[in-house]
Design a protein around this motif. Structure first.
Motif, PDB file in Angstrom:
ATOM      1  N   ILE A  66       0.889  -1.165   0.000  1.00 65.20           N
ATOM      2  CA  ILE A  66       0.000   0.000   0.000  1.00 65.20           C
ATOM      3  C   ILE A  66       0.925   1.214   0.000  1.00 65.20           C
ATOM      4  CG2 ILE A  66      -1.775   1.304   1.220  1.00 65.20           C
ATOM      5  CD1 ILE A  66      -2.769  -1.321   2.407  1.00 65.20           C
ATOM      6  N   HIS A  67       0.983   1.893  -1.129  1.00 64.27           N
ATOM      7  CA  HIS A  67       1.950   2.977  -1.296  1.00 64.27           C
ATOM      8  C   HIS A  67       1.288   4.321  -1.008  1.00 64.27           C
ATOM      9  CE1 HIS A  67       5.167   5.437  -2.732  1.00 64.27           C
ATOM     10  NE2 HIS A  67       4.583   5.761  -3.879  1.00 64.27           N
ATOM     11  N   LEU A  68       1.564   4.810   0.208  1.00 61.58           N
ATOM     12  CA  LEU A  68       1.065   6.114   0.651  1.00 61.58           C
ATOM     13  C   LEU A  68       2.173   7.155   0.713  1.00 61.58           C
ATOM     14  CD1 LEU A  68      -1.056   4.878   3.719  1.00 61.58           C
ATOM     15  CD2 LEU A  68      -1.838   5.169   1.359  1.00 61.58           C
ATOM     16  N   GLY A  69       3.412   6.744   0.505  1.00 57.08           N
ATOM     17  CA  GLY A  69       4.557   7.623   0.690  1.00 57.08           C
ATOM     18  C   GLY A  69       4.626   8.721  -0.354  1.00 57.08           C
ATOM     19  N   GLY A  70       5.077   9.891   0.088  1.00 53.41           N
ATOM     20  CA  GLY A  70       5.231  11.028  -0.817  1.00 53.41           C
ATOM     21  C   GLY A  70       4.679  12.295  -0.196  1.00 53.41           C
ATOM     22  N   HIS A  71       4.894  13.393  -0.877  1.00 53.47           N
ATOM     23  CA  HIS A  71       4.335  14.660  -0.417  1.00 53.47           C
ATOM     24  C   HIS A  71       2.834  14.632  -0.607  1.00 53.47           C
ATOM     25  CE1 HIS A  71       8.188  16.529   0.244  1.00 53.47           C
ATOM     26  NE2 HIS A  71       8.585  16.233  -0.980  1.00 53.47           N
ATOM     27  N   SER A  72       2.100  15.018   0.428  1.00 52.80           N
ATOM     28  CA  SER A  72       0.646  14.984   0.369  1.00 52.80           C
ATOM     29  C   SER A  72       0.038  16.352   0.098  1.00 52.80           C
ATOM     30  CB  SER A  72       0.073  14.426   1.677  1.00 52.80           C
ATOM     31  OG  SER A  72       0.461  15.245   2.774  1.00 52.80           O
ATOM     32  N   ARG A  73       0.886  17.330  -0.128  1.00 49.36           N
ATOM     33  CA  ARG A  73       0.425  18.689  -0.424  1.00 49.36           C
ATOM     34  C   ARG A  73       1.272  19.236  -1.569  1.00 49.36           C
ATOM     35  NH1 ARG A  73      -1.564  21.141   4.253  1.00 49.36           N
ATOM     36  NH2 ARG A  73      -2.076  22.970   2.990  1.00 49.36           N
ATOM     37  N   GLU A  74       0.899  20.381  -2.078  1.00 48.77           N
ATOM     38  CA  GLU A  74       1.679  21.045  -3.120  1.00 48.77           C
ATOM     39  C   GLU A  74       3.049  21.451  -2.578  1.00 48.77           C
ATOM     40  OE1 GLU A  74       1.921  23.035  -7.078  1.00 48.77           O
ATOM     41  OE2 GLU A  74       1.320  21.146  -6.154  1.00 48.77           O
ATOM     42  N   THR A  75       4.061  21.240  -3.374  1.00 47.94           N
ATOM     43  CA  THR A  75       5.411  21.678  -3.053  1.00 47.94           C
ATOM     44  C   THR A  75       6.127  21.964  -4.368  1.00 47.94           C
ATOM     45  OG1 THR A  75       7.394  21.144  -1.754  1.00 47.94           O
ATOM     46  CG2 THR A  75       6.377  19.338  -2.976  1.00 47.94           C
ATOM     47  N   SER A  76       7.410  22.216  -4.324  1.00 51.74           N
ATOM     48  CA  SER A  76       8.128  22.578  -5.540  1.00 51.74           C
ATOM     49  C   SER A  76       8.084  21.445  -6.562  1.00 51.74           C
ATOM     50  CB  SER A  76       9.591  22.902  -5.218  1.00 51.74           C
ATOM     51  OG  SER A  76      10.293  21.725  -4.869  1.00 51.74           O
ATOM     52  N   TRP A  77       8.259  21.810  -7.829  1.00 57.43           N
ATOM     53  CA  TRP A  77       8.283  20.799  -8.877  1.00 57.43           C
ATOM     54  C   TRP A  77       9.402  19.789  -8.639  1.00 57.43           C
ATOM     55  CZ3 TRP A  77       5.693  18.159 -12.094  1.00 57.43           C
ATOM     56  CH2 TRP A  77       6.342  17.410 -13.088  1.00 57.43           C
ATOM     57  N   GLU A  78      10.566  20.266  -8.215  1.00 57.94           N
ATOM     58  CA  GLU A  78      11.706  19.380  -8.001  1.00 57.94           C
ATOM     59  C   GLU A  78      11.398  18.336  -6.925  1.00 57.94           C
ATOM     60  OE1 GLU A  78      12.860  22.942 -10.069  1.00 57.94           O
ATOM     61  OE2 GLU A  78      11.849  22.703  -8.130  1.00 57.94           O
ATOM     62  N   GLU A  79      10.815  18.787  -5.816  1.00 58.20           N
ATOM     63  CA  GLU A  79      10.457  17.857  -4.745  1.00 58.20           C
ATOM     64  C   GLU A  79       9.350  16.910  -5.187  1.00 58.20           C
ATOM     65  OE1 GLU A  79      11.356  17.245  -1.333  1.00 58.20           O
ATOM     66  OE2 GLU A  79      13.190  18.076  -2.172  1.00 58.20           O
ATOM     67  N   THR A  80       8.373  17.431  -5.906  1.00 60.49           N
ATOM     68  CA  THR A  80       7.267  16.599  -6.380  1.00 60.49           C
ATOM     69  C   THR A  80       7.770  15.520  -7.326  1.00 60.49           C
ATOM     70  OG1 THR A  80       5.758  18.487  -6.183  1.00 60.49           O
ATOM     71  CG2 THR A  80       5.036  16.650  -7.566  1.00 60.49           C
ATOM     72  N   LEU A  81       8.639  15.912  -8.245  1.00 62.29           N
ATOM     73  CA  LEU A  81       9.200  14.952  -9.198  1.00 62.29           C
ATOM     74  C   LEU A  81      10.024  13.894  -8.479  1.00 62.29           C
ATOM     75  CD1 LEU A  81       9.796  14.086 -12.133  1.00 62.29           C
ATOM     76  CD2 LEU A  81      11.698  15.727 -12.123  1.00 62.29           C
ATOM     77  N   ASP A  82      10.878  14.313  -7.554  1.00 57.29           N
ATOM     78  CA  ASP A  82      11.791  13.394  -6.883  1.00 57.29           C
ATOM     79  C   ASP A  82      11.048  12.399  -6.009  1.00 57.29           C
ATOM     80  OD1 ASP A  82      14.291  12.325  -5.995  1.00 57.29           O
ATOM     81  OD2 ASP A  82      14.113  13.516  -4.169  1.00 57.29           O
TER      82      ASP A  82
END
Length: 273
Positions: A71-87
């Motif tokens: 169950i993959h819940l990991g990651g940013h759950s809100r808007e952040t920079s494109w670089e962080e979102t992509l990574d």
């Protein structure tokens, strides 16, 4: 019979923390992966704690070894920079899917979001609600990342035969009050969230699916047919909290679109719930 082992990434986040006690079962071990500290196992709780990032291929490969589902819940759950979102959101999801494939994990459940279709208009919903597999119309970089993980899930199913279910979560919090009036439509109660994930884990040979993750709210505009086809049965309704919500109803684009306030929030910056 061997224990069932489920890997939950992002297990220290809001949804992961709510699911941890609710997905506890006899004969099941929860392997919990997050970069943040997590509470130690409670009495009688069968958990394996891993401190790692979903962007770390070696750690993710180790975490996927011997598990029956992810169950993959990991990651940013809100808007952040494109670089962080992509990574984190996009590359991190690819890392998890690749680790699962290499380990022979047969099923992955991906946490998508209503923001993958945030620029869909509410009035597009027909009598049964907005179809769960409506094509992407993201409202933010965050929404783009959720559309991308759905595409990655489709790819890993089609290429490798992995069962992948992408859950377009509305808003999963202990109550919808923190969300204001919009939460009366988007809320996924924690108990319904657990019921939904259990359905995703148990459904025989689902292939690739996109489903909505919401409760059967009186004001919902989202189709539950796709989730119900997997065995999901909602028992909660945000309307029971309606008299506790005093914030004014949204107006303008936030009132007209699935993504609510995300459709006008600045890109790459923290935004409203």
């Amino acid at each position: 019979m061997a224990d069932q082992r489920i890997l939950i990434t992002g297990s220290a986040g809001t949804v992961g923390s709510l699911m941890r006690p609710r997905l506890r079962r006899d004969g099941r071990i929860l392997r919990l992966l997050d970069l943040c500290d997590q509470p130690a196992a409670a009495a009688g709780e069968a958990v394996e704690l891993i401190r790692a990032s979903v962007t770390d291929p070696a750690a993710t490969a180790e975490a996927c070894a011997g598990v029956d589902a992810v169950i993959h819940l990991g990651g940013h759950s809100r808007e952040t920079s494109w670089e962080e979102t992509l990574d984190v959101n996009i590359n991190g999801t690819r890392t998890v899917l690749e680790a699962a494939r290499a380990a022979g994990v047969p099923r992955v459940v991906l946490a998508s979001s209503n923001h993958a279709v945030g620029f869909r208009r509410n009035d597009e919903a027909g009598e049964g609600g907005l179809p769960a597999d409506s094509s992407a119309r993201p409202d933010t970089f965050y929404g783009v990342s959720k559309a991308a993980i759905e595409a990655l899930g489709s790819l890993y199913h089609s290429r490798f035969g992995m069962d992948v279910i992408a859950v377009r979560i509305g808003s999963c919090f202990p109550s919808p009050v923190v969300l204001g009036p919009r939460g009366l439509a988007t809320w996924l109660s924690p108990d319904d969230g657990a019921r939904l994930f259990e359905a995703c884990l148990a459904a025989p040979s689902p292939g690739y699916r996109v489903i909505w993750g919401v409760s059967d709210n009186t004001r919902r505009i989202y189709s539950l047919a796709e989730a119900q086809a997997l065995g999901y049965e909602s028992r909660d309704n945000a309307e029971t909290y309606a008299d506790q919500i005093t914030a004014p109803a949204p107006t303008g684009p936030a009132a007209d679109h699935v993504g609510g306030p995300f459709v006008t929030a600045p890109l790459g910056q923290p935004n409203p719930l």
